[in-house]
Design a protein around this motif. Structure first.
Motif, mmCIF file in Angstrom:
data_model
loop_
_atom_site.group_PDB
_atom_site.id
_atom_site.type_symbol
_atom_site.label_atom_id
_atom_site.label_comp_id
_atom_site.label_asym_id
_atom_site.label_seq_id
_atom_site.Cartn_x
_atom_site.Cartn_y
_atom_site.Cartn_z
ATOM 1 N N ASN A 2 0.840 -1.195 0.000
ATOM 2 C CA ASN A 2 0.000 0.000 0.000
ATOM 3 C C ASN A 2 0.874 1.244 0.000
ATOM 4 O O ASN A 2 1.901 1.299 0.678
ATOM 5 N N LYS A 17 -2.716 8.536 -9.731
ATOM 6 C CA LYS A 17 -2.731 7.509 -8.685
ATOM 7 C C LYS A 17 -2.679 6.112 -9.296
ATOM 8 O O LYS A 17 -1.935 5.245 -8.834
ATOM 9 N N ASP A 21 0.296 3.413 -8.758
ATOM 10 C CA ASP A 21 -0.004 2.078 -8.225
ATOM 11 C C ASP A 21 0.449 0.983 -9.181
ATOM 12 O O ASP A 21 1.011 -0.031 -8.759
#
Length: 189
Positions: A2, A17, A21
């Protein structure tokens, strides 16, 4: 794994984002099990330069990489490449240092698909590790002074950092010039 993604002087879009990721997700193949601690990703823009900083705390090790370019996505790609190289470097170092089973080396997993690429890079890393040598040694007296005087001394001698004895705390501190032109202070815990 995470990641906490935040922006400084920039709005972090969903596309950014997702890209972060996706790219940082590539790092999971280097670990037997994903690290339990959260990594941090800071995206910022300063004077047209897009900066990406990634910090991943691991047991006994902190992986950190930063890149600055004119394109945010290019900076993200470059940071991931730097992190992969750091992981391979630490893995090589651990494999050399700890040969017994159950040591820290078992934290990193062997990736058979990247083995051929890693062999060439491991040779470069070993050469780099062999080149870690102190080429100059300086000794000096730490004069007690306050932070402002230390900054003035640093600027007077034209360095980007200055080590001094803090008159207020009686401890060794370091002042340094940041890339944005401001100053930072490093204190002991």
């Amino acid at each position: 794994m995470n990641f906490v993604i935040r922006g400084q002087q920039i709005d972090v879009t969903d596309a950014m984002k997702d890209y972060v990721d996706k790219k940082l997700g590539r790092l999971e193949r280097y670990f037997d099990s994903p690290p339990v601690s959260d990594g941090t990703v800071t995206l910022s823009v300063n004077r047209g330069q897009h900066t990406v900083e990634v910090t991943i705390p691991l047991p006994g090790l902190i992986l950190r990489a930063e890149d600055r370019s004119e394109d945010m996505y290019s900076s993200i790609d470059s940071v991931v490449d730097k992190l992969e190289r750091q992981i391979r470097k630490h893995k090589t170092k651990l494999n050399r240092k700890f040969r017994q089973e159950g040591s820290l080396k078992s934290f990193f997993v062997e990736d058979p698909t990247a083995a051929a690429l890693a062999v060439a890079e491991d040779a470069d890393i070993e050469n780099e590790l062999d080149e870690l040598e102190v080429v100059r040694n300086k000794r000096f007296l730490l004069k007690p002074m306050d932070v402002e005087e230390a900054i003035l001394q640093m600027n007077m001698i034209g360095h980007t950092f200055f080590v001094f004895s803090n008159v207020d705390t009686q401890e060794v501190n370091v002042v340094y010039r940041r890339d944005d032109g401001k100053y930072g202070l490093i204190e002991q815990e």
